[in-house]
Write a protein that holds these residues in place. Sequence first.
Motif: not given
Length: 844
Positions: A514-518
């Motif tokens: 899962d992508y997370a901001e930063g």
Amino acid sequence: MNLKKIIAVFLFFSSLMICHSSYAQTNYSDVKVDELTDLQVRQLMQRAESVGYNDAQLEQMAAAQGMQPGEVVKLRARVTKIRKGNGTENKVTDQMSAEDFSGRTYENADSTSNKKRNQSENARTELKDAFGNLIPKIFGAELFKSNDMKFEPNMRMATPKSYIIGPDDQLLIDLNGDNEANYKLQVSPEGTIRLQYVGLVSVGGLSIDQAINKIRAAMSKTYPGLKTGRTTVSVNLGNIRSIKVTLLGEVVKPGSYTLSSLSTVFNALNASGGPNENGSFRKIQVIRNNKVVSTIDVYNFLLKGIQMGNIRLQDQDVINIPVYQTRVEMAGEVKRPALYEVLNNESLEDVINFAGGFSNKAYTAKIKVLQNTNKERRIIDVNADDFTRYNPLNGDKYVVETILDRYANKVEIAGAVFRPGEYELEKGLTLKQLIQKADGIKEDAFLNRGYISRLNSDNSLALISFDLDKILKGTEQDVPLRREDKVTISSIFDLREEYKVDIKGEVRAPGVFDYAEGMTLEALIQMAGGFKEGATPSRIEIARRIKNSNVNSISAKTAEILNVNVSRDLKLQDTTFVLQPFDIVSIRSSEGFQIQQQVRVEGEVLYPGIYTITRKDERISDVIKRAGGLTILSFAEGASLKRPGAEKAEVVDKNGKIVSSGKNISDKQEEEMQKMANLKRLQGVGVQDTAQLIREVKILGSDLVGIDLIKILKDPNSKYDLLLEDGDIIRVPKQLQTVKVTGEVLRPTNIVYSPNKSMKQYINGAGGFTYNANKKSAYIQYANGSVDAGSRFLFFNNYPRVKPGAEIFVPKRAPREKFGVAGIAAVSAALSGLITALVLILRK
């Protein structure tokens, strides 16, 4: 003499067929084994034995004549019990008896008509009405027909004080005290007993209490201690006499029954099967000396467990079951839908109670009543207030409907709120108030738009959109809600594609995350378990999506490639690479990194075992040299190289079942599996399952590489001396002395090797070819794994040379298609065409 034997055999089989046909004429489709007596089962067994059938053939014949499978199982159990002599019913002889299991005597009763009556009742339970609904059961009808409930008198209880003594009763009289004596006296047909030193005492027609007083008074003259109390007397029953009662009227099996004198009305009803489909359960009469002494309402027992009126029967009692007067049907949402008998003083409320009351889905405000008039049927509605005042009529059908599957005051909210679900629609409830009831919106709620699903007056669907942000701030007018409104507030994550990043290559746990901001590159590598031993952190490649590519350009970019270097220990640095959604990270292997590769040497070498490949150009001769060379007993010509590769195929047995994976099975077992699968293929035994076919193809793909170890050792580094690969297995066998012959030969076997024998001679040594052997497809597999097949020149088969340890396979010839009518027609047409052509040629 032979003619006489033939005639005798013919007559025997003719008589057997006649017996069989007469036996097969019986129809068992309607037979219920539980309703058969032991006598009837014995007669069935005798009929089977008369035509030479055993018990198993009896069951087969019963099934062939229509008996249901469940009844066949019951018949087997009954026959087994009778064979063992453990039948639960009264003993019966092989001849016709006058009594069945209940003691019933068929006096003035037509057994044929009773049988037809039982069959009609059994058929009735499967009938349907004009609307296709099953006819409901009569309430209480199963009480006296169930095999699980037996109304049998208790023979071991204390003698009831009200028991009336009659002829054939046995009285046990015990004196205790100053005088002691025991008497077992049989009551005479005149109702008297004879006491020693006392004389005749008349006890017939007296109760036990009355008999004790009379016997005490008669014996007190002989035994004075009875007057003073120093001697006591007790009277009990010994053997209990039998009585005869008659059941008349609407009973399943009317007639006279012989019962125990302790039997009650329910015992007699159970023996006779109880009331039939027209019989009353509410007014069963016991007639004694031409007077009705008791009227029994079976509903008291069924509904309350009270056996009111269930008196003890006496000899010559008559039980009369009249026809019912009023019977109604209760259907729909009640706990016991059935047909109920109603008395004149009972109301619809009583019928509802008979049915166990309403179910939890019943519409109780009103009941529909289907009535019969003199000309037609009619329907009326009875309100709940009139249940106690409505008098049921014969033939009424009460239908209790289900409540409506809808809510009168329900609204629903779903989506990005803390408590989504259904809520009560209060008076004046608005959209903002409903959101407050749901504990407000979540942080990820989409504020620009929401919508309400609403039902119009005609039940069509309407959507009402609103600005959620303005509704909550009060800058836009609130929306009043209606029944069945559904409010949906979306999440921002519901309105966009799910953000993911992918990492591949030399990390311990590659995959999609899962992508997370930063999110940084180092953080993703850490999530993937870190670098593998051979990974290089200096040439990491990131493939990034192109969003605004020029669609009109032939050389337009489809992805952007970025190369990044990171610290191997993933230390925090001033400049870090920040990932974007849908990035694909590839971790390469470092140059010059190589994991150890190993081979195994087995068999006749000085030092067999596992050896690690030390050079990329290491060959078979090198590892044989490292293994100390060959032993004296080695057979270099039969040496083989097995190259299974990284993964082995699954191994299946002859039925297509997976036995094991290649990693969990020995080499010898795998070779046998390969031979079996190959032989099955050659014999034309195909498979229909695609998955099984794929597995067998994997097995057929042999891992053996045919090598010539003699040439390899004579000329190292030649073209015969192969380069080694990881997982190679070099096997050097002992001197082989046999040749194996398998397949389509009369006797597959191992034959001692002889250099002067040809392949055909070895096949002859195994008995020769079978009649369906495919001779021209026979082949030989040598010990080193190589295969050679014979060739054919004109009419001669040229078979290959046989070596020690070889295995000869003879496959099966493919089945030939039958030459039917179509084939004959085709050949005839071809011949006629050929003849016509010849005639035309000769005429010229």
